[in-house]
Each structure stands twice: as C-alpha cells, then as structure tokens.
Design a protein around this motif. Sequence first.
Motif, PDB file in Angstrom:
ATOM      1  N   LEU A 124       9.963 -16.058   8.312  1.00 39.18           N
ATOM      2  CA  LEU A 124      10.678 -16.930   7.421  1.00 39.18           C
ATOM      3  C   LEU A 124       9.954 -18.170   7.162  1.00 39.18           C
ATOM      4  O   LEU A 124       9.735 -19.000   8.069  1.00 39.18           O
ATOM      5  N   LEU A 125       9.871 -18.431   6.029  1.00 41.26           N
ATOM      6  CA  LEU A 125       9.315 -19.767   5.521  1.00 41.26           C
ATOM      7  C   LEU A 125      10.035 -20.414   4.488  1.00 41.26           C
ATOM      8  O   LEU A 125      10.232 -19.798   3.561  1.00 41.26           O
ATOM      9  N   SER A 126      10.635 -21.549   4.741  1.00 38.75           N
ATOM     10  CA  SER A 126      11.601 -22.352   3.634  1.00 38.75           C
ATOM     11  C   SER A 126      11.027 -23.478   3.602  1.00 38.75           C
ATOM     12  O   SER A 126      10.451 -24.334   4.291  1.00 38.75           O
ATOM     13  N   GLY A 127      10.634 -23.882   2.022  1.00 40.12           N
ATOM     14  CA  GLY A 127      10.253 -25.138   1.729  1.00 40.12           C
ATOM     15  C   GLY A 127      11.148 -25.693   0.410  1.00 40.12           C
ATOM     16  O   GLY A 127      12.033 -25.232   0.206  1.00 40.12           O
ATOM     17  N   THR A 128      10.406 -26.693  -0.204  1.00 39.48           N
ATOM     18  CA  THR A 128      10.937 -27.527  -0.911  1.00 39.48           C
ATOM     19  C   THR A 128      11.097 -26.807  -2.317  1.00 39.48           C
ATOM     20  O   THR A 128      12.055 -27.030  -3.166  1.00 39.48           O
ATOM     21  N   LYS A 129      10.344 -25.658  -2.356  1.00 38.58           N
ATOM     22  CA  LYS A 129      10.196 -24.931  -3.911  1.00 38.58           C
ATOM     23  C   LYS A 129      10.708 -23.564  -3.778  1.00 38.58           C
ATOM     24  O   LYS A 129      10.986 -22.973  -4.906  1.00 38.58           O
ATOM     25  N   ALA A 130      10.456 -22.878  -2.597  1.00 38.18           N
ATOM     26  CA  ALA A 130      10.656 -21.468  -2.538  1.00 38.18           C
ATOM     27  C   ALA A 130      10.962 -21.177  -0.981  1.00 38.18           C
ATOM     28  O   ALA A 130      10.608 -21.673  -0.179  1.00 38.18           O
ATOM     29  N   THR A 131      11.132 -19.813  -0.987  1.00 33.33           N
ATOM     30  CA  THR A 131      11.810 -19.602   0.503  1.00 33.33           C
ATOM     31  C   THR A 131      10.927 -17.988   0.509  1.00 33.33           C
ATOM     32  O   THR A 131      11.109 -17.246  -0.709  1.00 33.33           O
ATOM     33  N   ALA A 132      10.572 -17.409   1.892  1.00 26.78           N
ATOM     34  CA  ALA A 132      10.357 -16.242   1.900  1.00 26.78           C
ATOM     35  C   ALA A 132      10.777 -15.625   3.083  1.00 26.78           C
ATOM     36  O   ALA A 132      10.905 -16.350   4.165  1.00 26.78           O
ATOM     37  N   GLN A 133      10.991 -14.326   3.275  1.00 25.94           N
ATOM     38  CA  GLN A 133      11.748 -13.790   4.429  1.00 25.94           C
ATOM     39  C   GLN A 133      11.382 -12.353   4.475  1.00 25.94           C
ATOM     40  O   GLN A 133      11.206 -11.572   3.500  1.00 25.94           O
ATOM     41  N   LYS A 134      10.987 -11.767   5.710  1.00 21.71           N
ATOM     42  CA  LYS A 134      10.509 -10.506   5.895  1.00 21.71           C
ATOM     43  C   LYS A 134      11.354 -10.094   7.088  1.00 21.71           C
ATOM     44  O   LYS A 134      11.352 -10.791   8.034  1.00 21.71           O
ATOM     45  N   TYR A 135      12.011  -9.139   7.011  1.00 17.98           N
ATOM     46  CA  TYR A 135      12.855  -8.319   8.043  1.00 17.98           C
ATOM     47  C   TYR A 135      14.180  -9.228   7.816  1.00 17.98           C
ATOM     48  O   TYR A 135      14.405 -10.370   7.667  1.00 17.98           O
ATOM     49  N   PRO A 136      15.280  -8.199   8.182  1.00 20.50           N
ATOM     50  CA  PRO A 136      15.308  -6.832   8.275  1.00 20.50           C
ATOM     51  C   PRO A 136      14.753  -6.142   7.027  1.00 20.50           C
ATOM     52  O   PRO A 136      14.659  -5.004   7.173  1.00 20.50           O
ATOM     53  N   LEU A 137      14.804  -6.647   5.816  1.00 18.06           N
ATOM     54  CA  LEU A 137      14.345  -5.882   4.869  1.00 18.06           C
ATOM     55  C   LEU A 137      13.032  -6.210   4.531  1.00 18.06           C
ATOM     56  O   LEU A 137      12.243  -7.106   5.277  1.00 18.06           O
ATOM     57  N   PRO A 138      12.314  -5.378   3.567  1.00 17.80           N
ATOM     58  CA  PRO A 138      10.917  -5.852   3.335  1.00 17.80           C
ATOM     59  C   PRO A 138      10.489  -7.276   2.684  1.00 17.80           C
ATOM     60  O   PRO A 138      11.591  -7.826   2.272  1.00 17.80           O
ATOM     61  N   GLY A 139       9.564  -7.617   2.699  1.00 16.34           N
ATOM     62  CA  GLY A 139       9.222  -9.191   2.433  1.00 16.34           C
ATOM     63  C   GLY A 139       9.828  -9.489   0.944  1.00 16.34           C
ATOM     64  O   GLY A 139       9.706  -8.716   0.051  1.00 16.34           O
ATOM     65  N   LYS A 140      10.483 -10.489   0.974  1.00 17.08           N
ATOM     66  CA  LYS A 140      11.152 -10.945  -0.344  1.00 17.08           C
ATOM     67  C   LYS A 140      10.820 -12.434  -0.513  1.00 17.08           C
ATOM     68  O   LYS A 140      10.589 -13.236   0.526  1.00 17.08           O
ATOM     69  N   ILE A 141      11.023 -12.799  -1.761  1.00 15.55           N
ATOM     70  CA  ILE A 141      10.619 -14.444  -1.970  1.00 15.55           C
ATOM     71  C   ILE A 141      11.616 -14.836  -3.007  1.00 15.55           C
ATOM     72  O   ILE A 141      12.036 -14.129  -3.821  1.00 15.55           O
ATOM     73  N   ALA A 142      12.240 -16.090  -2.792  1.00 20.75           N
ATOM     74  CA  ALA A 142      13.295 -16.568  -3.667  1.00 20.75           C
ATOM     75  C   ALA A 142      12.658 -17.942  -3.848  1.00 20.75           C
ATOM     76  O   ALA A 142      12.058 -18.704  -3.361  1.00 20.75           O
ATOM     77  N   THR A 143      13.111 -18.388  -5.241  1.00 26.41           N
ATOM     78  CA  THR A 143      12.789 -19.718  -5.822  1.00 26.41           C
ATOM     79  C   THR A 143      13.885 -20.529  -6.309  1.00 26.41           C
ATOM     80  O   THR A 143      14.178 -21.796  -6.757  1.00 26.41           O
ATOM     81  N   SER A 144      15.174 -20.042  -5.749  1.00 24.12           N
ATOM     82  CA  SER A 144      16.535 -20.632  -5.941  1.00 24.12           C
ATOM     83  C   SER A 144      17.454 -19.922  -4.928  1.00 24.12           C
ATOM     84  O   SER A 144      17.267 -18.950  -4.232  1.00 24.12           O
ATOM     85  N   HIS A 145      18.725 -20.565  -4.985  1.00 17.70           N
ATOM     86  CA  HIS A 145      19.593 -20.271  -4.102  1.00 17.70           C
ATOM     87  C   HIS A 145      20.413 -18.738  -4.871  1.00 17.70           C
ATOM     88  O   HIS A 145      21.174 -18.286  -4.056  1.00 17.70           O
ATOM     89  N   GLU A 146      20.010 -18.257  -5.928  1.00 13.95           N
ATOM     90  CA  GLU A 146      20.517 -17.317  -6.560  1.00 13.95           C
ATOM     91  C   GLU A 146      20.085 -15.940  -6.404  1.00 13.95           C
ATOM     92  O   GLU A 146      20.975 -15.024  -6.540  1.00 13.95           O
TER      93      GLU A 146
END
Length: 482
Positions: A348-370
């Motif tokens: 998991l990487l959490s930044g000021t503009k976006a977040t990325a997470q892999k596990y338990p699901l495949p890798g995903k990226i978000a750019t907001s809390h939505e």
Amino acid sequence: MKSNRRDFLKYAGITGLGVVGGTGLSACNDKDGSKAKEEDGALMHILKASQKDHHQTFNMCGYAAPKMNVVRIGFIGVGNRGGAAVERISRLDGVEIKAICDIRPEQAKKAKDRIQFPGHEATLYHDGAEAWKHVCDRDDIDLIYVCTHWALHTPVAVYAMEHGKHVAVEIPAATTVEDCWRLVETSEKTKKHCMMLENCCYDFFELLTLNMVRQGFFGELIHGEGAYIHDILDSFFDKDARWNLWRLRENAKRNGDLYPTHGIGPVCQAMDINRGDYLDYMVSMSSHDFLLKPLAEEKAKEDSSFKEFINSPFRGNINTSTIRTGKGRTIMLQHDVSSPRPYSRIHLLSGTKATAQKYPLPGKIATSHEGWLEDKEMKLLEEKYTPPIVKKIGELAKKIGGHGGMDFMMDWRLIDCLRNGLPLDMDVYDAASWSVIGPLSEWSVANGSKPIRIPDFTSGKWKENQPLDMSLAEGATTGARV
C-alpha cells in the motif's frame, strides 16, 4: 495502580513531545542523548548495537563496479530457492555457473541437473559444513549467490566479499544488528556489491506504482504498508521441507517481525529511503502465541524429536511494527506465518493525490475517497506507467517464471548491471536497513513496545544519494533463452 498510571502518563507525554517535534524521541536514549544503560530493559545487546557509531569509508550507493562480459557464479545453498535460481540463471546469456554447494549432496546434484543450457561446468561442493568456503576461495568466480538458511547469510556474504567476490544474498541478509553492520563495513572496505535478493521489489504492481511515484502521480507519499502473511505453519514441522528444521528454530527463539523485507522493500524504494529520506525509529508489538506451542506439543506426542521445542518461547503469531521516516512519513508492517489467513503482502502506498493497494485483491488505484478506479481506467494507467524493465523483459519473465516472473526479472537485472558496470538497484545499505527491522522489532516487543531508533547505515549520505534509476538508459544488453 496510581503509580503505574503516573509512569504511563509520564512516558506517553515524553514520547508525544518527540513526535510533535518531528524527531521521534526514542526511549533508547536518555533525554540528553547519552547511550542507554543496562537497566533500560531486555535484549540490551540489540539496543547497544543499534547505537554503533560508524563513519563511512566508501559510499556503495551508486557505485558501479568494473564491467564484466561474463559473470562467473558460485551458488551456495540450493534447496528450495537456490535450486530454482540455478535453473533461471542458466537461461541468461553472459553467465557461467562454476560451482554449486550444499551440505546435502543430493541437493547439489539436483540443482546441477536443473541447468537448462550447456556452457556451465559446475563443480559440486558438499564435503562438510564449511565446504562453501572453498567456493569463495576460487579465483574464477565473480559472484556468490547465497540461498542458505538465515544464520549463514552474513557469514558467507562477508567471507565472499573479503575474498574478492560480489554477493547476492537471500532475505533477510542478516538477523542481528551486529551482522547488518558487518555487511556494511565489509562492502565499503572491499568495494564489493552486497545485494539482497528481495524479489518483491520486482513484482509487476510494485514496479508500476514505483514508476508512478517517480512521475508524481501520487503527489507526496504520506504512508506505506507492507506485510508477509503466509500460513506455512505445518511446513515448520516438516523435516523434508528445510534442513535441520531451521525455520522452526528461528520462530521458536525470536519474537518479532522475522521476515520484514518483502513488505518494507518496495515501500522503501517508493519513499527513496537511503536516497533522500531515512528510517528514523520504530515500535513493534506481537500477539500471544496461540498456535506454535500447541502444535509442537501435538507433534511431540507422535515424534519424540520434537520434545526439544515444547518449552520454547515461541514468537507471537502476528507482529505489527510501525516506522516513522526522517521526513515524517509512516510505514506499517505485519508478519504472520502461522495463522490461517489468506496470503497477503499488503503493498500500500498512500499519497497526497492518490492511493495504491494490492492484496487481498489484485492491485488497485484510487484518486479519491470514493473508491477504486474501474478496470478500464486501470488499464490506461498501466499503459502509461509500465516501467522500462517490464516492457523489456516482463513477458519473458512470466514465461520463465519464479513467483510469477519477479524472480527472473530480479536475476536478469542483477546480471545485466554487473555485465554493464552499472550500480545495482539494491545496495548493502538497503540490505542492512530492511533486515535490521527484524532484531529491532524483537527489542521493542521485549520492552513493552518502546520505540527504538533505526541505525543510519549510510552515515548521513542519504542526503545526497540519488534515487533508484528505473530508466534502463544504460545496459539492458543481456539476452535470455526460454
């Protein structure tokens, strides 16, 4: 109770002041900065070793050793990982496998049989517990590839560097703070590379997100998470799985995060640790052991040889450690190899503009809390940010394999850098900084989760060391055969 509450509030207040000040006041130092004393708690040898003064004699970060057209390799320890590495590396151009060593003759022979192509006249070494020294003593070997049990990682690596060899060593590179320092000091003294074989730094999603960090997609990184959650409990008691039940023995005597580098490695690269930032201090907490001791007791009823483990101080089933960096970022690590949880490395990487997470699901990226981006948007990001190494060798790596291809990409990159005289992606400071989390977590757990400072193995050079170069602007000349 009142006294205990006062002590707690006093301690909490002191720690809070450190955090507010941005330096993270550590319980390992007195207020005036003096070294800790014997009465400060358990496992004092760990605390004292972490406070070692070191003056860098040569900066191995960014160091490029003289290029070599052919990399001549000696493998030491060819059980599960070592044997697979022999097979993968035998597919690379510009290498010669000169020696294969294991204390078990049958394992050495099996590893040699896995060589895929001619041109590797590997001599087998298996005569005694120190046969590996004969491999390191040879004049016709450039690189020692170490896949032994953990306790031998540092001794072999240090001896090999002292005898003129570069080293690639399995994880963790060291299990004590003292050995982390030995690796650093020996690499600096000999000017020989000591790269830890942290394959998760070459997994596809980790490389994608690292490149996205480099391109500014995440803004400023704030927080990262990593883990090694893998239920291998039954294998601890399998006498055929590992030589002399070595991993069971590690878990029977040490209580902390014994295997931190899978989780912390990719996060450290994304945060430019040792290359613009540094690991400042950490705290660690372990659960009680609910599984290891009961299973040891059960096994001992069936096999008396397991009775030696009945009264062992097994580590807690799950360990959670938190780290603060010099720039004020945080990292959370977890380690659990004994409870029935689904496999996870929680990248998991959490930044000021976006977040990325892999596990338990495949890798995903978000750019907001939505929520996470849709598959179509993910595909566009992958097309834009896939790094050069994956474009160059990714599909071939998937065909050859090794944890989905990341093992082969790691091996290819190591050999290509040596052949082209390029700095390695992971240097001895990374090996020490990521491995030292193990013993430091033991100290923190044993001392009520007190904070402990993490040694700066770069001696302050993190301020000027350059970030990892992902461009493949140089090199990338090593071919491979399927």
